[in-house]
Design an enzyme around this catalytic site. Structure first.
Site, mmCIF file in Angstrom:
data_model
loop_
_atom_site.group_PDB
_atom_site.id
_atom_site.type_symbol
_atom_site.label_atom_id
_atom_site.label_comp_id
_atom_site.label_asym_id
_atom_site.label_seq_id
_atom_site.Cartn_x
_atom_site.Cartn_y
_atom_site.Cartn_z
ATOM 1 N N ASP A 44 62.446 55.670 85.299
ATOM 2 C CA ASP A 44 62.695 54.264 85.621
ATOM 3 C C ASP A 44 61.822 53.779 86.770
ATOM 4 O OD1 ASP A 44 64.744 53.981 83.690
ATOM 5 O OD2 ASP A 44 66.187 54.870 85.069
ATOM 6 N N ALA A 45 61.579 52.483 86.820
ATOM 7 C CA ALA A 45 60.731 51.901 87.866
ATOM 8 C C ALA A 45 61.289 52.179 89.256
ATOM 9 C CB ALA A 45 60.584 50.392 87.652
#
Length: 182
Positions: A44-45
């Site tokens: 995930d970012a």
């Protein structure tokens, strides 16, 4: 025919596991300009750490597909200090809204791992201590590690993937990459 490539990348906070940026998040093209390599698995970012990229579709599947049970090692900074009961729950598997997780390996990291500063820094509350946990899983559901630590009462503040199978972050600064030889 060129041999397949395998790239180790230390993905910084705020970078997507795709080449194109989206919204407020940056893309991999800001760090890696290599044609013909594709991400093997996701991160995930708002998570950091090891991301593998390869030009080999079969290797990409072996890394990313949970059926191959390639272990993924995470260093997780959590709110509060997990006791043995919380760690035992992670080890036996916790029930999430999409079903129970497989058993994981879990231990407190004391001392905390020597990691780089995150930009922006995590939110810390003076009255609540934090701790680092090493969590090793063989599956990879959406935001699974964050959901697992929350399920045992210790929300994740920072998440770093330290290793995927035999490949580790060792020696890679945030935003740096190198080709794996041999």
């Amino acid at each position: 025919m060129t041999p397949p490539r395998l790239i180790r990348f230390n993905k910084p906070y705020g970078v997507l596991s795709q080449f194109t940026p989206e919204g407020r998040w940056r893309g991999l093209k800001d760090h890696i300009d290599l044609p013909g390599v594709y991400v093997a698995g996701r991160l995930d970012a708002d998570s950091e750490g090891l991301l593998l990229l390869t030009s080999d579709g079969a290797l990409q599947a072996r890394i990313a597909d949970p059926r191959f049970k390639m272990e993924k090692t995470y260093w997780v900074q959590v709110e509060g200090i997990p006791d043995e009961a919380a760690l035992a729950a992670l080890r036996s598997g916790v029930v999430l809204n999409d079903g129970p997780t497989r058993p994981a390996r879990a231990r407190r990291l004391d001392p905390a791992p020597a990691v780089w500063d995150r930009h922006p820094p995590i939110r810390e509350r003076k009255a609540i201590p934090t701790a680092w946990v090493e969590l090793i899983i063989q599956e990879g559901r959406n935001r699974q590690v964050r959901r697992m630590t929350a399920a045992v009462g210790h929300p994740t503040l920072r998440l770093i993937r330290a290793a995927i199978g035999p490949y580790s972050l060792e020696g890679l600064a945030p935003g740096a990459w190198e080709e794996v030889r041999g």
